[in-house]
Design a protein around this motif. Structure first.
Motif, short mmCIF file in Angstrom:
data_model
loop_
_atom_site.label_atom_id
_atom_site.label_comp_id
_atom_site.label_asym_id
_atom_site.label_seq_id
_atom_site.Cartn_x
_atom_site.Cartn_y
_atom_site.Cartn_z
N MET A 189 79.66 68.45 -32.00
CA MET A 189 78.67 67.42 -31.67
C MET A 189 78.11 67.61 -30.26
O MET A 189 76.89 67.49 -30.05
N ALA A 190 78.97 67.90 -29.30
CA ALA A 190 78.51 68.07 -27.93
C ALA A 190 77.52 69.22 -27.81
O ALA A 190 76.48 69.10 -27.15
N ALA A 191 77.83 70.33 -28.46
CA ALA A 191 76.93 71.48 -28.40
C ALA A 191 75.61 71.18 -29.12
O ALA A 191 74.53 71.49 -28.62
N PRO B 295 80.64 62.26 -28.92
CA PRO B 295 81.44 63.14 -29.78
C PRO B 295 82.72 62.48 -30.27
O PRO B 295 83.42 61.82 -29.50
N ILE B 296 83.01 62.67 -31.54
CA ILE B 296 84.22 62.12 -32.15
C ILE B 296 85.18 63.25 -32.53
O ILE B 296 84.79 64.41 -32.64
N ASP C 107 69.78 64.68 -35.70
CA ASP C 107 70.64 63.77 -34.95
C ASP C 107 72.01 63.70 -35.61
O ASP C 107 72.11 63.66 -36.84
N LEU C 108 73.04 63.70 -34.82
CA LEU C 108 74.42 63.57 -35.31
C LEU C 108 75.02 62.30 -34.75
O LEU C 108 75.04 62.11 -33.52
N THR C 109 75.51 61.42 -35.61
CA THR C 109 76.12 60.18 -35.15
C THR C 109 77.32 59.85 -36.03
O THR C 109 77.51 60.41 -37.10
N ALA C 110 78.10 58.89 -35.56
CA ALA C 110 79.22 58.35 -36.33
C ALA C 110 79.31 56.86 -36.06
O ALA C 110 78.91 56.38 -34.98
N HIS C 111 79.82 56.11 -37.02
CA HIS C 111 79.96 54.67 -36.85
C HIS C 111 80.87 54.35 -35.67
O HIS C 111 81.89 55.02 -35.45
N VAL C 112 80.50 53.34 -34.92
CA VAL C 112 81.27 52.93 -33.75
C VAL C 112 82.45 52.06 -34.21
O VAL C 112 82.28 51.15 -35.02
N ASP C 113 83.61 52.35 -33.69
CA ASP C 113 84.82 51.57 -33.97
C ASP C 113 84.95 50.52 -32.87
O ASP C 113 85.54 50.76 -31.81
N PHE C 114 84.38 49.34 -33.12
CA PHE C 114 84.42 48.29 -32.11
C PHE C 114 85.83 47.77 -31.87
O PHE C 114 86.14 47.28 -30.79
N GLY C 115 86.69 47.89 -32.88
CA GLY C 115 88.08 47.51 -32.68
C GLY C 115 88.75 48.38 -31.65
O GLY C 115 89.48 47.89 -30.77
#
Length: 360
Positions: free
Chosen positions: A23-25, A158-159, A271-279
């Motif tokens: 993801m970072a690259a 990045p995850i 675009d590359l994304t992932a759901h945010v873990d608010f917990g």
């Protein structure tokens, strides 16, 4: 050279790469990255964010910031900070609306945390009168009270992906197939140290084969912001799509031209994304001694701030066609079938601060 070529070379030299490295690259490589080489926003780009849908979004956040500042005791100076400000649309709308509180505007300096040279140029044009200061990260922000806005910022960090394998959690990595061209997913040998970042209940109870995600960069940023709140005061507002309670599941996704894309086939071009873990973010903030308010659905949050009244005010001064567009934009932001529930808002404050507007 493309991002794909760069990653193949790294894999040949280093072995399979973590999802975080990929993801970072793909997103922020200084010469090849998706964000560093283009403007991805709007109808002509790959996706549209809430500030681009309607001016009402940024206006309400600007007024939110002014009210929070008053509740802090009106400190002067105060930093108004945005993380990942895109084209500068949200900040421009926020500053225009908050001009109705002259003392707040007089006390604020604008700070933008932005890695993309292309987007910095857009921000410089749109926010010229505000004389913003740019930062590569949080370390160079001024040591003073701050109100920090992060809209669709954490989803692009990045995850790391982990897969339950018996008693261990193994890291999912990207390798090159036997033909040395296509990318494939594989698992790293042995247990991953990142498993320690998982919710303890999730870590112990998830079934064999389950996939879970952690975002070390997001957790680090949350702790840093919490530390700043404890030292200098202020508030953080984060709005993003994700889940309020930590859960298993593969949420990594690629979007290109407003449609889902093949992750491995479009590296650097989507675009590359992932759901945010608010917990998980809330746990990090709490461990640092601050407080998380929420999450609440974006729809509920904006309604509590008065978006429907603002929409009607705009409609009264608009043509029939313009009014229909305003109402349509409002519905897109707050309706449960649109952005109203998938997108969520949280606020972070010091433990001794009252809940900010929208979180009472």
């Amino acid at each position: 050279m493309s991002v794909a070529d760069h990653l193949r070379r790294r894999i040949h030299a280093e072995g399979p790469l973590s999802v975080a490295d990929v993801m970072a690259a793909a997103l922020v490589h200084p010469e090849l990255g998706y964000y560093t080489t283009r403007d991805p926003f709007g109808a002509a780009g790959d996706f549209v964010t809430a500030p681009e849908i309607s001016q009402m979004f940024g206006e309400l956040i600007g007024l939110w910031a002014a009210v929070v500042w008053q509740g802090m005791g009106a400190p002067d100076p105060v930093a108004l900070v945005e993380l990942g400000p895109g084209r500068g649309t949200l900040m421009a709308d926020a500053l225009r609306a908050s001009a109705g509180v002259p003392a707040f505007r007089a006390a604020t300096s604008v700070h933008l945390v932005e890695a993309s040279p292309a987007l910095r140029r857009h921000q410089a044009t749109r926010l010229q009168g505000a004389r913003p200061r740019w930062h590569d990260g949080l370390d160079s922000l001024p040591d003073q009270p701050a109100i920090v806005i992060a809209n669709e910022f954490f989803d692009a960090l990045p995850i790391v992906q982990l897969v339950r394998d018996g008693r261990n959690w193994r890291e999912r990595r990207m390798a090159v197939a036997a033909d040395a061209e296509e990318f494939v997913w594989t698992l790293a040998p042995g247990a991953s140290p990142h498993a320690g970042l998982l919710d303890p209940r999730l870590r112990e109870r998830a079934p064999d084969g389950a996939l879970a995600e952690v975002c070390p960069a997001g957790l680090s940023i949350a702790r840093t912001l919490a530390d700043r709140l404890n030292r200098f005061g202020g508030a953080v507002l984060a709005i993003d799509y994700g889940h309020g309670v930590s859960a298993v599941g593969d949420t990594l996704q690629a979007v290109r031209r407003h449609r889902p894309a093949d992750i491995l086939a479009t590296l650097g071009d989507a675009d590359l994304t992932a759901h945010v873990d608010f917990g998980a973010l809330g746990r990090a903030v709490t461990e640092a001694g601050a407080v998380q308010h929420g999450p609440v659905g974006q729809g509920d949050f904006l309604q509590r701030l008065g978006i429907e009244a603002r929409a009607e005010a705009l409609c009264r001064a608009a043509t029939t066609e313009q009014g229909a567009a305003v109402r349509g934009a409002c519905a897109r932001l707050i309706h449960p079938d649109e952005m109203g529930t998938l997108f969520k808002a949280v606020a972070w404050t010091r433990a001794d601060a009252p809940p900010p507007p929208g979180f009472e």
